[in-house]
Design a protein around this motif. Structure first.
Motif, PDB file in Angstrom:
ATOM      1  N   SER A  13       0.825  -1.213   0.000  1.00  0.00           N
ATOM      2  CA  SER A  13       0.000   0.000   0.000  1.00  0.00           C
ATOM      3  C   SER A  13       0.858   1.260   0.000  1.00  0.00           C
ATOM      4  O   SER A  13       0.476   2.271  -0.576  1.00  0.00           O
ATOM      5  CB  SER A  13      -0.931   0.011   1.211  1.00  0.00           C
ATOM      6  OG  SER A  13      -0.175   0.021   2.400  1.00  0.00           O
ATOM      7  N   LYS A  14       2.016   1.192   0.599  1.00  0.00           N
ATOM      8  CA  LYS A  14       2.862   2.381   0.700  1.00  0.00           C
ATOM      9  C   LYS A  14       3.416   2.813  -0.650  1.00  0.00           C
ATOM     10  O   LYS A  14       3.474   3.997  -0.963  1.00  0.00           O
ATOM     11  CB  LYS A  14       4.010   2.110   1.674  1.00  0.00           C
ATOM     12  CG  LYS A  14       4.910   3.292   1.895  1.00  0.00           C
ATOM     13  CD  LYS A  14       6.027   2.944   2.844  1.00  0.00           C
ATOM     14  CE  LYS A  14       5.551   2.986   4.260  1.00  0.00           C
ATOM     15  NZ  LYS A  14       6.655   2.952   5.222  1.00  0.00           N
ATOM     16  N   LEU A  15       3.851   1.853  -1.468  1.00  0.00           N
ATOM     17  CA  LEU A  15       4.466   2.170  -2.743  1.00  0.00           C
ATOM     18  C   LEU A  15       3.501   2.019  -3.918  1.00  0.00           C
ATOM     19  O   LEU A  15       3.928   1.955  -5.062  1.00  0.00           O
ATOM     20  CB  LEU A  15       5.696   1.281  -2.969  1.00  0.00           C
ATOM     21  CG  LEU A  15       6.813   1.441  -1.954  1.00  0.00           C
ATOM     22  CD1 LEU A  15       7.978   0.544  -2.298  1.00  0.00           C
ATOM     23  CD2 LEU A  15       7.274   2.878  -1.853  1.00  0.00           C
ATOM     24  N   LYS A  16       2.201   1.963  -3.645  1.00  0.00           N
ATOM     25  CA  LYS A  16       1.225   1.820  -4.713  1.00  0.00           C
ATOM     26  C   LYS A  16       1.118   3.110  -5.506  1.00  0.00           C
ATOM     27  O   LYS A  16       1.157   4.201  -4.942  1.00  0.00           O
ATOM     28  CB  LYS A  16      -0.138   1.481  -4.120  1.00  0.00           C
ATOM     29  CG  LYS A  16      -1.162   1.055  -5.153  1.00  0.00           C
ATOM     30  CD  LYS A  16      -2.510   0.852  -4.516  1.00  0.00           C
ATOM     31  CE  LYS A  16      -2.452  -0.246  -3.479  1.00  0.00           C
ATOM     32  NZ  LYS A  16      -3.755  -0.484  -2.864  1.00  0.00           N
ATOM     33  N   ILE A  43       9.709  11.178  -1.474  1.00  0.00           N
ATOM     34  CA  ILE A  43       8.529  10.528  -2.031  1.00  0.00           C
ATOM     35  C   ILE A  43       9.037   9.485  -3.017  1.00  0.00           C
ATOM     36  O   ILE A  43       9.513   9.829  -4.099  1.00  0.00           O
ATOM     37  CB  ILE A  43       7.606  11.534  -2.748  1.00  0.00           C
ATOM     38  CG1 ILE A  43       7.274  12.715  -1.839  1.00  0.00           C
ATOM     39  CG2 ILE A  43       6.357  10.840  -3.257  1.00  0.00           C
ATOM     40  CD1 ILE A  43       6.479  12.358  -0.603  1.00  0.00           C
ATOM     41  N   ILE A  44       8.932   8.214  -2.669  1.00  0.00           N
ATOM     42  CA  ILE A  44       9.506   7.143  -3.482  1.00  0.00           C
ATOM     43  C   ILE A  44       8.658   6.921  -4.723  1.00  0.00           C
ATOM     44  O   ILE A  44       7.441   6.773  -4.632  1.00  0.00           O
ATOM     45  CB  ILE A  44       9.616   5.845  -2.672  1.00  0.00           C
ATOM     46  CG1 ILE A  44      10.585   6.032  -1.509  1.00  0.00           C
ATOM     47  CG2 ILE A  44      10.060   4.688  -3.544  1.00  0.00           C
ATOM     48  CD1 ILE A  44      10.685   4.847  -0.593  1.00  0.00           C
ATOM     49  N   PRO A  55      11.965   1.930   2.203  1.00  0.00           N
ATOM     50  CA  PRO A  55      10.580   2.400   2.326  1.00  0.00           C
ATOM     51  C   PRO A  55      10.228   2.998   3.690  1.00  0.00           C
ATOM     52  O   PRO A  55       9.248   3.731   3.797  1.00  0.00           O
ATOM     53  CB  PRO A  55       9.758   1.134   2.065  1.00  0.00           C
ATOM     54  CG  PRO A  55      10.640   0.284   1.222  1.00  0.00           C
ATOM     55  CD  PRO A  55      12.033   0.576   1.659  1.00  0.00           C
ATOM     56  N   ARG A  56      11.031   2.736   4.728  1.00  0.00           N
ATOM     57  CA  ARG A  56      10.719   3.338   6.023  1.00  0.00           C
ATOM     58  C   ARG A  56      10.894   4.857   5.996  1.00  0.00           C
ATOM     59  O   ARG A  56      10.365   5.555   6.860  1.00  0.00           O
ATOM     60  CB  ARG A  56      11.565   2.732   7.128  1.00  0.00           C
ATOM     61  CG  ARG A  56      12.970   3.274   7.228  1.00  0.00           C
ATOM     62  CD  ARG A  56      13.639   2.866   8.522  1.00  0.00           C
ATOM     63  NE  ARG A  56      13.834   1.451   8.617  1.00  0.00           N
ATOM     64  CZ  ARG A  56      14.956   0.815   8.329  1.00  0.00           C
ATOM     65  NH1 ARG A  56      15.994   1.483   7.900  1.00  0.00           N
ATOM     66  NH2 ARG A  56      15.053  -0.483   8.452  1.00  0.00           N
ATOM     67  N   GLU A  90      14.821  11.474  -8.590  1.00  0.00           N
ATOM     68  CA  GLU A  90      13.481  11.019  -8.936  1.00  0.00           C
ATOM     69  C   GLU A  90      12.611  10.788  -7.704  1.00  0.00           C
ATOM     70  O   GLU A  90      11.391  10.818  -7.786  1.00  0.00           O
ATOM     71  CB  GLU A  90      13.534   9.712  -9.729  1.00  0.00           C
ATOM     72  CG  GLU A  90      14.279   9.779 -11.027  1.00  0.00           C
ATOM     73  CD  GLU A  90      15.709   9.332 -10.903  1.00  0.00           C
ATOM     74  OE1 GLU A  90      16.009   8.178 -11.252  1.00  0.00           O
ATOM     75  OE2 GLU A  90      16.526  10.146 -10.470  1.00  0.00           O
ATOM     76  N   HIS A  91      13.250  10.567  -6.560  1.00  0.00           N
ATOM     77  CA  HIS A  91      12.528  10.238  -5.331  1.00  0.00           C
ATOM     78  C   HIS A  91      12.459  11.427  -4.371  1.00  0.00           C
ATOM     79  O   HIS A  91      12.093  11.247  -3.213  1.00  0.00           O
ATOM     80  CB  HIS A  91      13.205   9.056  -4.651  1.00  0.00           C
ATOM     81  CG  HIS A  91      13.415   7.891  -5.557  1.00  0.00           C
ATOM     82  ND1 HIS A  91      12.377   7.113  -6.031  1.00  0.00           N
ATOM     83  CD2 HIS A  91      14.536   7.382  -6.132  1.00  0.00           C
ATOM     84  CE1 HIS A  91      12.863   6.172  -6.826  1.00  0.00           C
ATOM     85  NE2 HIS A  91      14.166   6.319  -6.904  1.00  0.00           N
ATOM     86  N   LEU A  92      12.823  12.612  -4.840  1.00  0.00           N
ATOM     87  CA  LEU A  92      12.812  13.813  -3.995  1.00  0.00           C
ATOM     88  C   LEU A  92      11.862  14.852  -4.559  1.00  0.00           C
ATOM     89  O   LEU A  92      11.651  14.931  -5.770  1.00  0.00           O
ATOM     90  CB  LEU A  92      14.218  14.415  -3.905  1.00  0.00           C
ATOM     91  CG  LEU A  92      15.281  13.539  -3.265  1.00  0.00           C
ATOM     92  CD1 LEU A  92      16.640  14.223  -3.367  1.00  0.00           C
ATOM     93  CD2 LEU A  92      14.948  13.259  -1.823  1.00  0.00           C
TER      94      LEU A  92
END
Length: 96
Positions: A13-16, A43-44, A55-56, A90-92
């Motif tokens: 659910s977190k990375l959906k 934000i991954i 993911p934490r 990409e994750h920031l």
């Protein structure tokens, strides 16, 4: 049988991602730049595996310490302990 406890375990659910995003991977996310002491949100993007933090740290906010190659070193406080994470842009997301 032993259950797998890999890097992305228990993150369904977190990375959906949304079902139909407008543009899946815009190039502007990869070429965005940050300066030192910028405040950024982690934000991954689950469709890009390179340079992903654990993911934490998804949803945490930190400060850009410096640039390392094409990635950035982000300092965050995890509880009472200061940590440095190496994350690709990409994750920031910059804090407004």
């Amino acid at each position: 049988m032993r259950r797998s406890r890999g890097f992305r375990s228990r993150t369904r659910s977190k990375l959906k991602r949304s079902i139909r995003p407008n543009r899946p991977n815009p190039i502007t996310k990869k070429i965005q730049t940050f300066d030192e002491n910028d405040i950024v949100h982690i934000i991954i993007d689950s469709s890009i595996h390179r340079g992903q933090p654990h993911p934490r740290f998804h949803g945490k906010t930190g400060k850009v310490a410096k640039k390392r190659g094409s990635a950035y070193i982000v300092e965050i406080n995890d509880g009472n302990k200061a940590k440095k994470l190496i994350i690709r842009p990409e994750h920031l997301k910059i804090q407004e």
